[in-house]
Design a protein around this motif. Structure first.
Motif, PDB file in Angstrom:
ATOM      1  N   LEU A   1       0.871  -1.378  -0.085  1.00 28.15           N
ATOM      2  CA  LEU A   1       0.058   0.155  -0.033  1.00 28.15           C
ATOM      3  C   LEU A   1       0.941   1.210   0.082  1.00 28.15           C
ATOM      4  O   LEU A   1       1.356   1.575   1.084  1.00 28.15           O
ATOM      5  CB  LEU A   1      -0.976   0.114   1.299  1.00 28.15           C
TER       6      LEU A   1
ATOM      7  N   ARG B   1       2.253   4.758   0.445  1.00 27.85           N
ATOM      8  CA  ARG B   1       1.798   6.089   1.237  1.00 27.85           C
ATOM      9  C   ARG B   1       2.945   7.115   0.881  1.00 27.85           C
ATOM     10  O   ARG B   1       3.920   6.928   0.576  1.00 27.85           O
ATOM     11  CB  ARG B   1       1.786   5.553   2.762  1.00 27.85           C
ATOM     12  N   PRO B   2       2.456   8.255   1.244  1.00 28.06           N
ATOM     13  CA  PRO B   2       3.521   9.293   0.943  1.00 28.06           C
ATOM     14  C   PRO B   2       4.924   9.126   1.589  1.00 28.06           C
ATOM     15  O   PRO B   2       5.952   9.492   0.969  1.00 28.06           O
ATOM     16  CB  PRO B   2       2.797  10.634   1.381  1.00 28.06           C
ATOM     17  N   ASP B   3       4.909   8.542   2.918  1.00 27.99           N
ATOM     18  CA  ASP B   3       6.052   8.493   3.452  1.00 27.99           C
ATOM     19  C   ASP B   3       6.607   6.941   3.223  1.00 27.99           C
ATOM     20  O   ASP B   3       7.418   6.452   3.932  1.00 27.99           O
ATOM     21  CB  ASP B   3       5.947   8.565   4.814  1.00 27.99           C
TER      22      ASP B   3
ATOM     23  N   ASP C   1       6.212   2.570   1.619  1.00 26.24           N
ATOM     24  CA  ASP C   1       5.041   1.451   1.396  1.00 26.24           C
ATOM     25  C   ASP C   1       4.409   1.075   2.836  1.00 26.24           C
ATOM     26  O   ASP C   1       5.260   0.856   3.805  1.00 26.24           O
ATOM     27  CB  ASP C   1       5.541   0.507   0.817  1.00 26.24           C
ATOM     28  N   ARG C   2       3.291   0.719   3.060  1.00 28.91           N
ATOM     29  CA  ARG C   2       2.904  -0.207   4.218  1.00 28.91           C
ATOM     30  C   ARG C   2       2.774  -1.375   3.640  1.00 28.91           C
ATOM     31  O   ARG C   2       1.954  -1.685   2.604  1.00 28.91           O
ATOM     32  CB  ARG C   2       1.526   0.628   4.686  1.00 28.91           C
TER      33      ARG C   2
ATOM     34  N   GLU D   1      -8.789   6.484   6.932  1.00 25.09           N
ATOM     35  CA  GLU D   1      -8.507   6.971   5.731  1.00 25.09           C
ATOM     36  C   GLU D   1      -7.526   5.945   5.087  1.00 25.09           C
ATOM     37  O   GLU D   1      -7.776   5.799   3.782  1.00 25.09           O
ATOM     38  CB  GLU D   1      -7.408   8.356   5.753  1.00 25.09           C
ATOM     39  N   GLU D   2      -6.442   5.387   5.916  1.00 28.34           N
ATOM     40  CA  GLU D   2      -5.726   4.131   5.219  1.00 28.34           C
ATOM     41  C   GLU D   2      -6.558   3.012   4.848  1.00 28.34           C
ATOM     42  O   GLU D   2      -6.300   2.411   3.760  1.00 28.34           O
ATOM     43  CB  GLU D   2      -4.775   3.765   6.327  1.00 28.34           C
TER      44      GLU D   2
ATOM     45  N   TRP E   1      -8.212   3.616   1.506  1.00 29.67           N
ATOM     46  CA  TRP E   1      -7.435   3.779   0.418  1.00 29.67           C
ATOM     47  C   TRP E   1      -7.051   2.492   0.110  1.00 29.67           C
ATOM     48  O   TRP E   1      -6.916   1.986  -1.158  1.00 29.67           O
ATOM     49  CB  TRP E   1      -6.064   4.739   0.888  1.00 29.67           C
TER      50      TRP E   1
ATOM     51  N   ASP F   1       1.666  12.302  -5.368  1.00 30.56           N
ATOM     52  CA  ASP F   1       0.254  12.657  -5.580  1.00 30.56           C
ATOM     53  C   ASP F   1       0.013  12.630  -7.058  1.00 30.56           C
ATOM     54  O   ASP F   1      -1.319  12.018  -7.498  1.00 30.56           O
ATOM     55  CB  ASP F   1      -0.274  14.123  -4.890  1.00 30.56           C
TER      56      ASP F   1
END
Lengths: 472, 95
Positions: A110, A112-114, A116-117, A173-174, A177, A322
């Motif tokens: 997944l 994320r801006p910072d 991967d999760r 939110e996560e 997403w 983004d």
């Protein structure tokens, strides 16, 4: 109350209807909106003695999904009976998979801006959907308090995959997403339409909270059958708020099933059917095991498209997080890829695809990327309206950049000077009028230059040149 | 292992069976006889034997995803205890 001292622990169970022509265990045709009870047979009506035969395509689609989720594919998968009584389930059991699902442990990247999760996948198994029940009479149209129920068995037996995640998601939110990206992954595999508003994608959400840094889990609430991304997010937010409030007030939080009420934005305990989950699973004696042949698994693996999450990560370095997310989630990244391959600069291509191409409402797949890349390369030298027109036409059959590039704005003063002088010489009256103080006539002179240059002149440069010449 | 009265009533409830007291007695005894007979198997060392999920040594029986004709509506509803229009009408669910 300090929600920020707490973190949410969220896991999802996602159900998607598979895109087969026929049902899971019989060959009744699946057709959304078919007249009530016209897609049934002895198998899906559970007539005594009728025997199920698994749909080969559904098995393949589930394996494909498992591969896309990096799941281990079972060497031997077994169907199991999940026993419970409900009018939408005529056999008295649902054929599902329990101990030996087709797809075992996997993971979902997944972005994320910072960074991967990694969201753990517990399993993906294959089962049959229940029939559609309409509760009639009573006060509310809901199951509790209804006078009777009406059943349409057309949907009963539709192949359904259930994807179960680890409780690895940490905010509403996560979770939303993840659900969106999972949905896109499923749709791009071509195995499901996965449309929440049509009920072909549904999610059960498990939510608990714990203090930041706390180990282990507190009791969780299960919110069933969510059918919109917005409500999934809101229901999770509501669960977090209510649980944090209860924990901080020292009130008990009981593990149970909850309903989300959109009107009050609150969760209420689901009025239970007084039934503990006691499904007495056992291997389905009417079906033999599934042992996916290695050649089949490898063929399906070779068919996998590049996953949305992987595409976001691939594009990101050139255009930023983004823009990469927007390109991929709108399905326009393929045009972006083709433009870049045709020589367009990455950011120029990304902006054009997200803005001008999107605004023109054209089919990105139909765009001639080679020709559009030429237009993008000349973009800054083209009059704005010419550029927009070129983009709007870029999906037309036989679109060519050349006629548009010929309209490149001429902003080179030395090229325009002779034209400006000729126009002044040809319009002595207007020159006199201008010199007499009526500067409005300048627009007419600019127009003349534009006409002489067939619109190619940069009007700003023409304006400046005319003023200079007239002042001299 | 044996099942007690409480377990028996629980299973009966899950199967939506209403049992009279003498049935509870009789069925409880019978079920425990069956369990005792089956548990003979556990006297063997079966740690190396995979569980049997199906008596036939057959795998991968599938049907091609090609539609067959469904039942005509009237035939589908022929055995419905009650109908309303083209729907099966049943006692209220979830009550």
């Amino acid at each position: 109350m300090a929600v920020r001292d707490w973190e949410a622990v969220i896991g999802l169970e996602v159900h998607a209807h598979l895109k087969t022509r026929t049902k899971m265990f019989c060959r009744c045709e699946l057709e959304y909106g078919a007249p009530e009870n016209t897609r049934t047979c002895p198998v899906c009506l559970a007539h005594p003695g009728a025997l199920p035969v698994p749909n080969e395509r559904a098995i393949e689609q589930t394996i494909k999904l498992g591969l896309a989720l990096d799941c281990g594919i079972a060497a031997r998968a077994i169907f199991a009976r999940k026993n419970y009584f409900y009018p939408d389930l005529p056999k008295g059991y649902q054929i599902s998979q329990y101990e030996a699902p087709l797809a075992g442990r996997g993971r979902f990247r997944l972005p994320r801006p910072d960074g991967d999760r990694e969201i753990g996948i517990v399993r993906a198994h294959l089962e049959e959907d229940a029939a559609k029940t309409v509760h009639a009479g009573g006060a509310t149209g809901r199951s509790v308090g209804a006078d009777y129920s009406l059943v349409d068995f057309n949907r009963g037996g539709t192949p359904l995959v259930e994807i179960v995640t680890e409780p690895d998601l940490r905010s509403a939110e996560e979770a939303v997403w993840f659900l969106r990206l999972l949905r896109q992954t499923i749709v791009e595999l071509g195995i499901s339409d996965a449309e929440m508003e049509k009920g072909t994608l549904r999610a059960d959400v498990n939510v608990s909270v714990r203090r930041r840094g706390e180990e282990g889990y507190r009791p969780r609430w299960e919110i069933k059958n969510m059918n919109s991304f917005t409500f999934v997010g809101r229901a999770i937010e509501a669960a977090i708020r209510q649980q944090v409030a209860a924990h901080e007030a020292g009130e008990p939080v009981e593990q149970s099933t909850y309903d989300y009420d959109a009107d009050t934005d609150r969760l209420t305990v689901h009025r239970s059917k007084e039934e503990a989950d006691d499904y007495r699973y056992f291997p389905e004696p009417d079906l033999v095991p599934v042992e996916p042949p290695a050649e089949l698994v490898e063929r399906l693996r070779a068919e996998l498209p590049e996953r949305p999450a992987d595409r976001i990560r691939r594009i990101e370095p050139a255009v930023g997080f983004d823009a990469a997310v927007e390109l991929v989630t709108t399905g326009r990244d393929r045009l972006y890829d083709r433009l870049v391959a045709a020589g367009a600069e990455a950011r120029v291509a990304a902006n054009a695809v997200m803005n001008e191409v999107a605004a023109a409402g054209i089919d990105p797949e139909a765009v001639d990327a080679g020709e559009l890349a030429k237009v993008l390369g000349a973009r800054e030298r083209l009059p704005r309206d010419v550029y927009l027109e070129a983009v709007a036409r870029s999906a037309d059959p036989g679109f060519a950049a050349a006629p548009f590039l010929e309209q490149e704005a001429v902003s080179d003063a030395s090229a325009l000077e002779p034209v400006v002088e000729a126009v002044l010489a040809a319009n002595p009256e207007q020159v006199q009028t201008y010199l007499g103080g009526k500067e409005g006539v300048l627009g007419y002179l600019v127009g003349q230059v534009m006409r002489e240059t067939r619109g190619k002149a940069d009007p700003r440069v023409v304006n400046r040149l005319l003023r200079e010449k007239l002042r001299a | 292992m044996a099942i007690d009265r409480e377990q028996l009533l629980h299973v009966a409830h899950l199967a939506r069976l209403e049992l009279r007291d003498e049935e509870v007695e009789r069925l409880g005894a019978q079920l425990n006889d069956i369990l005792a007979a089956v548990s003979k198997v556990s006297e063997l060392d079966l740690s190396e034997v995979p569980p049997t999920s199906h008596p036939l040594d057959v795998v991968n029986v599938f049907g091609a995803d090609v539609p067959h004709e469904s039942l005509p509506l009237e035939e589908a509803l022929a055995n419905a205890p009650e109908r309303e229009g083209s729907a099966f009408r049943v006692p209220p669910a979830g009550s």
